[in-house]
Design a protein around this motif. Structure first.
Motif: not given
Length: 323
Positions: A183-184, A194-195, A207-208, A229-231
């Motif tokens: 979150e931070r 971010l993964l 929303p990573v 759509g996500h890695w």
């Protein structure tokens, strides 16, 4: 000859950039995989280098001129279509000249990387799209005991080194503390993808950019743990693991250790020759992991890798090595 007696067709493929867009053509309906989009290129003749072949094919097909010495390797892909096996030898050019048009009547146009949809291309092209979108460096966090320290070091590392893709690998943290880091970091690093590591369930909550799995977690899967759509990445160490990662739909893999690491200085790495052998036979982008640094980026690329992944070159200290 390929295994099974089929000829391997060596194809030079061009990823041609102008103004942040890529040159794309549509295959003639009468051709193999007709009607689909493609990156321009063609067969390598016996008396040509792949760079010479690509420069010739681009000029003949699209009236675009590139200098062979300006081409940079991107990825090599072997793909079996059933009726034929192809080796796509993919190179990119940041400089080109000429007004592109379909010399053979095929439509040609420019698309941004975000406009590329894998379903519009032949199956073998999906790793090319991933390689285009993925950065050359994958930053991995070192392990720490407290979430506040993890956040601060992550922000500091991004400010100093500027990685655009960061894997939050923090095995010592509880799920609650790890969630706080996610979150931070999303708040403080809005320009960074971010993964999450080994926690695919968080992809739907935050929303990573995606998830990276250890081999232990990936080995038991039969498909992607996150939507397209996500890695989706996997830590691999040998040819069989790379093949499994591709089979379950991974977009990329890390492969190592390539060289001895600070945390395991006595552990022998596979070396660049073995890395090149494995990366050049993989069907997805592969990052070199273990003992890497920015000054070894060109070595990784020339060895068939997407780039480098690691901890020490961007994280101030480390206590464990990514696996």
């Amino acid at each position: 000859m390929a295994d099974g007696g089929k000829d391997i067709v060596h194809v030079a493929v061009g990823v041609i950039w102008r103004g942040g867009r890529l040159l794309i053509a549509r295959r003639p309906e009468r051709s193999h995989q007709g009607g689909l989009l493609e990156f321009p290129g063609g067969k390598v003749e016996p008396d040509e280098s792949v760079q010479q072949a690509l420069a010739r094919e681009l000029l003949e097909e699209t009236a675009v001129t590139v200098m062979p010495e300006h081409l940079q390797p991107l990825i090599g892909i072997r793909h079996d279509y059933g009726d034929k096996e192809v080796f796509l030898d993919v190179w990119q050019a940041l400089e080109s000249a000429g007004d592109p048009h379909g010399v053979e009547g095929q439509p040609v146009f420019w698309l941004t990387p975000d406009e590329l949809r894998a379903s519009d291309f032949p199956a073998a092209n999906r790793p090319i799209i991933s390689a285009i979108r993925l950065p050359r460096q994958l930053a991995i966090t070192g392990d720490v005991a407290g979430y506040g320290e993890a956040i601060d070091r992550c922000v500091l590392g991004v400010e100093r080194q500027g990685p655009s893709l960061v894997m939050l690998r923090l095995p010592s943290l509880s799920l609650e503390a790890y969630t706080e880091v996610v979150e931070r970091c999303l708040q403080r690093l809005p320009a960074v993808e971010l993964l999450v590591h080994d926690r695919p369930e968080l992809v739907g909550e935050f929303p990573v950019a995606g998830v990276h799995l250890s081999w232990r977690r990936a080995a038991v899967l039969s498909g992607r743990p996150v939507p397209e759509g996500h890695w989706f990445g996997v830590s691999c160490h040998n040819r069989d693991e790379l093949a499994h990662a591709a089979a379950i739909g991974a977009d990329y893999a890390t492969l190592g250790p390539v060289l001895p690491t600070r945390s395991h200085p006595d552990a022998e790495g596979m070396g660049w020759e073995r890395f090149a052998e494995l990366a050049n036979h993989a069907v997805l982008p592969v990052y070199a992991l273990g003992g890497t640094a920015p000054e070894l980026l060109d070595r990784a690329i020339k060895s068939g890798g997407q780039g480098i992944a690691g901890i020490s070159w961007w994280w101030s200290t480390q206590s464990t090595e990514a696996t």
